[in-house]
Structures are given as C-alpha cells and as structure tokens.
Design an enzyme around this catalytic site. Sequence first.
Site, PDB file in Angstrom:
ATOM      1  N   CYS A  75     103.794  43.483  19.402  1.00 48.08           N
ATOM      2  CA  CYS A  75     105.179  43.546  19.846  1.00 48.08           C
ATOM      3  C   CYS A  75     106.066  43.770  18.616  1.00 48.08           C
ATOM      4  O   CYS A  75     105.994  43.010  17.648  1.00 48.08           O
ATOM      5  CB  CYS A  75     105.540  42.231  20.536  1.00 48.08           C
ATOM      6  N   GLU A  76     106.859  44.817  18.667  1.00 46.54           N
ATOM      7  CA  GLU A  76     107.687  45.134  17.496  1.00 46.54           C
ATOM      8  C   GLU A  76     108.855  44.165  17.315  1.00 46.54           C
ATOM      9  O   GLU A  76     109.479  44.142  16.263  1.00 46.54           O
ATOM     10  CB  GLU A  76     108.200  46.573  17.565  1.00 46.54           C
ATOM     11  N   HIS A  77     109.143  43.351  18.314  1.00 48.58           N
ATOM     12  CA  HIS A  77     110.266  42.420  18.204  1.00 48.58           C
ATOM     13  C   HIS A  77     109.889  41.108  17.526  1.00 48.58           C
ATOM     14  O   HIS A  77     110.717  40.508  16.855  1.00 48.58           O
ATOM     15  CB  HIS A  77     110.845  42.126  19.598  1.00 48.58           C
ATOM     16  N   HIS A  78     108.628  40.646  17.714  1.00 48.43           N
ATOM     17  CA  HIS A  78     108.224  39.363  17.151  1.00 48.43           C
ATOM     18  C   HIS A  78     106.951  39.435  16.312  1.00 48.43           C
ATOM     19  O   HIS A  78     106.494  38.430  15.799  1.00 48.43           O
ATOM     20  CB  HIS A  78     108.017  38.333  18.265  1.00 48.43           C
ATOM     21  N   GLN A 116     105.808  47.965  25.233  1.00 44.98           N
ATOM     22  CA  GLN A 116     104.872  48.473  26.230  1.00 44.98           C
ATOM     23  C   GLN A 116     105.391  49.728  26.926  1.00 44.98           C
ATOM     24  O   GLN A 116     104.627  50.644  27.217  1.00 44.98           O
ATOM     25  CB  GLN A 116     104.558  47.373  27.249  1.00 44.98           C
ATOM     26  N   HIS A 144     101.869  39.328  27.061  1.00 46.63           N
ATOM     27  CA  HIS A 144     102.574  39.344  25.781  1.00 46.63           C
ATOM     28  C   HIS A 144     102.650  37.942  25.194  1.00 46.63           C
ATOM     29  O   HIS A 144     103.257  37.047  25.801  1.00 46.63           O
ATOM     30  CB  HIS A 144     103.983  39.902  25.970  1.00 46.63           C
ATOM     31  N   CYS A 146     104.382  37.008  22.786  1.00 47.12           N
ATOM     32  CA  CYS A 146     105.763  36.661  22.436  1.00 47.12           C
ATOM     33  C   CYS A 146     106.443  35.932  23.598  1.00 47.12           C
ATOM     34  O   CYS A 146     107.401  35.191  23.394  1.00 47.12           O
ATOM     35  CB  CYS A 146     106.556  37.892  22.025  1.00 47.12           C
TER      36      CYS A 146
END
Length: 183
Positions: A75-78, A116, A144, A146
């Site tokens: 996940c590119e956010h976390h 995703q 996920h 995250c």
Amino acid sequence: MSEQLADHYRQIITGLGENPEREGLRDTPERAAKAMQFLNRGYSQTLEEIVNGAVFESDTDEMVLVKDIELYSMCEHHLLPFIGKCHIAYLPRGNVLGLSKFARIVDMYARRMQIQERLTREIAEAVLDITDARGVGVVIEARHLCMMMRGVEKQNSSMSTSVMLGTFREKMSTRQEFLTLIR
C-alpha cells in the site's frame, strides 16, 4: 542504494526508541533494505522484458481465463502489504499469451507501491496492449494490512476491484460470463 536504505532503516529503528546495535536488531537495517528492494522489484522490470515474445498466433476466439493468481503488494499510503488474488480473462483476436506471463504481469505491477484500483487497471491495460485482444476483464480481491493492523482494525474486511475493457465493458453477456466463471 541498499546501503542508503539500510541507513534509513537504522534511523527508523532509533526513532522508534530501539537500539539498532542490540543483538536482535544488529543486521535488521540491511535485511529490511533487501526485503524492501525485493518487494518493489517491479520498478526495474518492463512489460516487454517479462513477456519475452511469448505471444503466439492462434485462431482461438473464445474467452481465456486465468484465475486465482496470488498477489502481494505494498500500500503506497502506509507501506504495509496487501495480499490477494487476481482473475484475468481476455477474448483473443489472433494472439494468445503464454500462461505464465499472466502471473509475471501481475507480479511486475504488484511489486510496486500501489493502490489496488490502479493495480487492476495497469494489469488490464498491459494484457490488452500485449495481446491486442477484443476485450480484457480483471478482478482483484485483496486484504489490506493497513486496514487490518492499524486504523479501524477490521480483520475480516476485503476489497474487490474490477476493470473491464473492450468487449467486457461493451457486452453485458461477456462481462457476466467472466464474473460467473470466477465465482
């Protein structure tokens, strides 16, 4: 590159209040750097490289489906993993793709920092580009970390995304056949 990443991991460990020189953590920065490079190796790959000419002439014009291709992404956010499976179908127009290449395409795009929704589209567009198919359908179902390990901590949640291109988008019957086959 790996040495620089290892230094960053050493700083993260220190920033979390740990001693990166204690026995259990002494080699962790190097191991974490290598692991992160492995988990993101898709950046150093190209579609042409992984397909490697494995597109073959064929008069097959019925749906071809490859399902349950496992995937692991970040996940590119976390920077936490998401794990799932990908289903890919296409309607050939004179060309078929070697079977293992579907898994390689999934891996190449999954092994990058992702969301995703974008991952699903990238896979669909790659299959369409490489095969010149009449249509492509891709569905990804993933869990996920995250969302499971932090934040709302919902252990049984999963996410499904789909991208339908060409005939899969235009003809409900084709889309329905695909969705029925993957259930």
